[in-house]
Design an enzyme around this catalytic site. Structure first.
Site, PDB file in Angstrom:
ATOM      1  N   SER A   1      35.760 -13.704  -5.884  1.00 56.37           N
ATOM      2  CA  SER A   1      34.380 -13.493  -5.212  1.00 56.37           C
ATOM      3  C   SER A   1      33.697 -12.277  -6.158  1.00 56.37           C
ATOM      4  CB  SER A   1      34.710 -12.543  -3.870  1.00 56.37           C
ATOM      5  OG  SER A   1      35.824 -11.553  -4.176  1.00 56.37           O
TER       6      SER A   1
ATOM      7  N   TYR B   1      51.577  -2.673 -14.484  1.00 58.20           N
ATOM      8  CA  TYR B   1      50.472  -3.776 -14.651  1.00 58.20           C
ATOM      9  C   TYR B   1      51.025  -4.690 -15.450  1.00 58.20           C
ATOM     10  CZ  TYR B   1      45.937  -6.111 -15.629  1.00 58.20           C
ATOM     11  OH  TYR B   1      45.171  -7.204 -16.023  1.00 58.20           O
TER      12      TYR B   1
ATOM     13  N   ALA C   1      54.107  -5.267 -16.563  1.00 55.52           N
ATOM     14  CA  ALA C   1      55.372  -6.082 -15.940  1.00 55.52           C
ATOM     15  C   ALA C   1      54.943  -6.940 -15.135  1.00 55.52           C
ATOM     16  CB  ALA C   1      56.216  -4.988 -15.480  1.00 55.52           C
TER      17      ALA C   1
ATOM     18  N   LYS D   1      52.540  -8.778 -15.347  1.00 55.76           N
ATOM     19  CA  LYS D   1      51.385  -9.875 -15.889  1.00 55.76           C
ATOM     20  C   LYS D   1      52.421 -10.520 -17.000  1.00 55.76           C
ATOM     21  CE  LYS D   1      47.276  -9.382 -14.353  1.00 55.76           C
ATOM     22  NZ  LYS D   1      46.523 -10.441 -13.505  1.00 55.76           N
TER      23      LYS D   1
ATOM     24  N   ILE E   1      37.647  -7.478 -20.492  1.00 54.62           N
ATOM     25  CA  ILE E   1      36.480  -8.288 -20.137  1.00 54.62           C
ATOM     26  C   ILE E   1      35.647  -7.218 -19.230  1.00 54.62           C
ATOM     27  CG2 ILE E   1      35.770 -10.306 -18.751  1.00 54.62           C
ATOM     28  CD1 ILE E   1      37.710 -11.052 -21.225  1.00 54.62           C
TER      29      ILE E   1
HETATM   30  P1  NAP Z   1      38.178  -7.285 -10.359  1.00 58.90           P
HETATM   31  O1  NAP Z   1      36.642  -7.478 -10.719  1.00 58.90           O
HETATM   32  O2  NAP Z   1      38.569  -5.760  -9.848  1.00 58.90           O
HETATM   33  O3  NAP Z   1      38.064  -8.285  -8.780  1.00 58.90           O
HETATM   34  C1  NAP Z   1      39.287  -8.531  -8.428  1.00 58.90           C
HETATM   35  C2  NAP Z   1      39.008  -9.573  -7.302  1.00 58.90           C
HETATM   36  O4  NAP Z   1      40.473  -9.967  -6.821  1.00 58.90           O
HETATM   37  C3  NAP Z   1      38.241  -9.540  -6.004  1.00 58.90           C
HETATM   38  O5  NAP Z   1      37.581 -10.708  -5.694  1.00 58.90           O
HETATM   39  C4  NAP Z   1      39.339  -8.901  -5.266  1.00 58.90           C
HETATM   40  O6  NAP Z   1      38.714  -9.222  -3.757  1.00 58.90           O
HETATM   41  C5  NAP Z   1      40.387  -9.724  -5.153  1.00 58.90           C
HETATM   42  N1  NAP Z   1      41.740  -9.130  -4.853  1.00 58.90           N
HETATM   43  C6  NAP Z   1      42.375  -8.028  -5.040  1.00 58.90           C
HETATM   44  N2  NAP Z   1      43.366  -7.897  -4.616  1.00 58.90           N
HETATM   45  C7  NAP Z   1      43.718  -8.928  -3.588  1.00 58.90           C
HETATM   46  C8  NAP Z   1      44.434  -9.479  -2.885  1.00 58.90           C
HETATM   47  N3  NAP Z   1      45.701  -8.825  -2.589  1.00 58.90           N
HETATM   48  N4  NAP Z   1      44.472 -10.649  -2.180  1.00 58.90           N
HETATM   49  C9  NAP Z   1      43.455 -11.367  -2.456  1.00 58.90           C
HETATM   50  N5  NAP Z   1      42.412 -10.875  -3.605  1.00 58.90           N
HETATM   51  C10 NAP Z   1      42.427  -9.844  -4.022  1.00 58.90           C
HETATM   52  O7  NAP Z   1      38.994  -7.986 -11.195  1.00 58.90           O
HETATM   53  P2  NAP Z   1      38.740  -8.750 -12.660  1.00 58.90           P
HETATM   54  O8  NAP Z   1      38.336  -7.686 -13.615  1.00 58.90           O
HETATM   55  O9  NAP Z   1      37.899  -9.828 -12.334  1.00 58.90           O
HETATM   56  O10 NAP Z   1      40.129  -9.312 -12.866  1.00 58.90           O
HETATM   57  C11 NAP Z   1      40.456 -10.647 -12.303  1.00 58.90           C
HETATM   58  C12 NAP Z   1      42.053 -11.141 -12.958  1.00 58.90           C
HETATM   59  O11 NAP Z   1      41.614 -10.960 -14.490  1.00 58.90           O
HETATM   60  C13 NAP Z   1      42.892 -10.032 -12.415  1.00 58.90           C
HETATM   61  O12 NAP Z   1      44.251 -10.503 -12.436  1.00 58.90           O
HETATM   62  C14 NAP Z   1      43.184  -9.145 -13.733  1.00 58.90           C
HETATM   63  O13 NAP Z   1      44.480  -8.496 -13.985  1.00 58.90           O
HETATM   64  C15 NAP Z   1      42.894  -9.946 -14.796  1.00 58.90           C
HETATM   65  N6  NAP Z   1      42.402  -9.371 -16.191  1.00 58.90           N
HETATM   66  C16 NAP Z   1      41.584  -8.913 -16.118  1.00 58.90           C
HETATM   67  C17 NAP Z   1      40.932  -8.250 -17.455  1.00 58.90           C
HETATM   68  C18 NAP Z   1      39.723  -7.404 -17.626  1.00 58.90           C
HETATM   69  O14 NAP Z   1      39.513  -6.779 -18.476  1.00 58.90           O
HETATM   70  N7  NAP Z   1      38.706  -7.133 -16.455  1.00 58.90           N
HETATM   71  C19 NAP Z   1      41.466  -8.420 -18.643  1.00 58.90           C
HETATM   72  C20 NAP Z   1      42.842  -8.957 -18.505  1.00 58.90           C
HETATM   73  C21 NAP Z   1      43.319  -9.753 -17.137  1.00 58.90           C
HETATM   74  P3  NAP Z   1      37.880  -7.755  -3.078  1.00 58.90           P
HETATM   75  O15 NAP Z   1      36.758  -7.947  -3.684  1.00 58.90           O
HETATM   76  O16 NAP Z   1      37.741  -8.364  -1.685  1.00 58.90           O
HETATM   77  O17 NAP Z   1      38.746  -6.663  -3.058  1.00 58.90           O
END
Ligand code: NAP
Length: 250
Positions: free
Chosen positions: A17, A158, A160, A162, A191
């Protein structure tokens, strides 16, 4: 290649989402897939993604469930198969951070991070394995992180969680390969999403200086790599970890 190569397929994007997951949902829908857009609490964001997909002539369904609760995951996967009739693609994207130095990290913060980021991916893969094995086709893409590869001070839980995704990815790839289910992981660098919005300018320029391509990534950079793993051109790739980090880590 047709411009809708996934038109017969159904995808589940956890955390579909917002941020990276939102871009993945929209990308897979643009390739023709019907998309189940999972979220934890923010229904408005999920409904916005569903509307965007529908405006482009696609099909999507917003589904609230907590990936860390196995019973909720099982019920949601049953609902997706009942609604769309199949499930071809799982993107384990839902994730959280709970940053803090080691001595200030509580057991509860540790467990919550592992529960969502690692156990959540396990529960979702377990739930989709049955329909995928039966269909003799499946694509599972796990969103890990560059931090799982490099570690980071203040991110032990985090990192660990990942890094655990790598072992999960490789074991599932070995287990499910004979049924034509491939399992791969992506490691995004930094990102631009809500997750990284709290970084201040000084932190951002410090990070940028480590990125060969000189910019933070966009959610679409990750979505494009996810799309690659759903398309026929990647059908001989499984058990791999692909860094999508602008050259930050090699
Ligand atoms: P984000 O903007 O915080 O969005 C997180 C999403 O996960 C939201 O849709 C949230 O839903 C959902 N969510 C969180 N906890 C959940 C749960 N227990 N059950 C179901 N849905 C859940 O995160 P993002 O930055 O897009 O990151 C997405 C993925 O990429 C993550 O796994 C993150 O660790 C990884 N990642 C991100 C980055 C970065 O720089 N952003 C870098 C490396 C890896 P709600 O809105 O309803 O809470």
């Amino acid at each position: 290649m047709s411009d809708k190569p996934l038109s017969e397929q159904v995808a589940l994007v956890t955390g579909g989402s917002r941020g990276i997951g939102r871009a993945i949902s929209l990308k897979l829908a643009s390739l023709g897939a019907s998309v189940a857009v999972n979220y934890a609490s923010n229904a408005t964001a999920a409904e916005e993604v569903v509307s965007s997909v529908e405006q482009q002539g696609g099909k999507a369904l917003a589904l609230k469930f907590n990936v860390a609760e196995e019973s909720e995951v099982q019920a949601a996967v049953k609902e997706i198969v009942a609604h769309f009739g199949r499930l071809d693609i799982l993107v384990n994207n839902a994730g959280i951070t709970s940053d803090g130095l080691l001595v200030r990290t509580s057991a509860a913060d540790w467990s919550r991070t592992i529960d969502v980021n690692l156990s959540g991916s396990f529960f979702c893969a377990k739930a989709v394995a049955k329909p995928m094995m039966k269909a003799r086709y499946g694509r599972i893409i796990n969103i890990s992180s560059v931090i799982g590869e490099t570690g980071n001070p203040g991110q032990a839980a985090y990192s660990a969680s990942k890094a655990g995704v790598f072992g999960l990815t490789k074991s599932l790839a070995r287990e499910l390969g004979s049924r034509n289910v491939t399992v791969n992981a992506l490691t995004p660098g930094y990102i631009s999403t809500d997750m990284t919005a709290e970084l201040n300018d000084e932190q951002k320029s410090g990070i940028k200086s480590q990125i060969v391509l000189g910019r933070l990534g966009e959610p679409e950079d990750i979505a494009d790599a996810v799309a690659f793993f759903t398309l026929p051109g990647s059908s001989y790739i499984t058990g791999q970890v692909l860094g999508v980090n602008g050259g930050m880590h090699m």
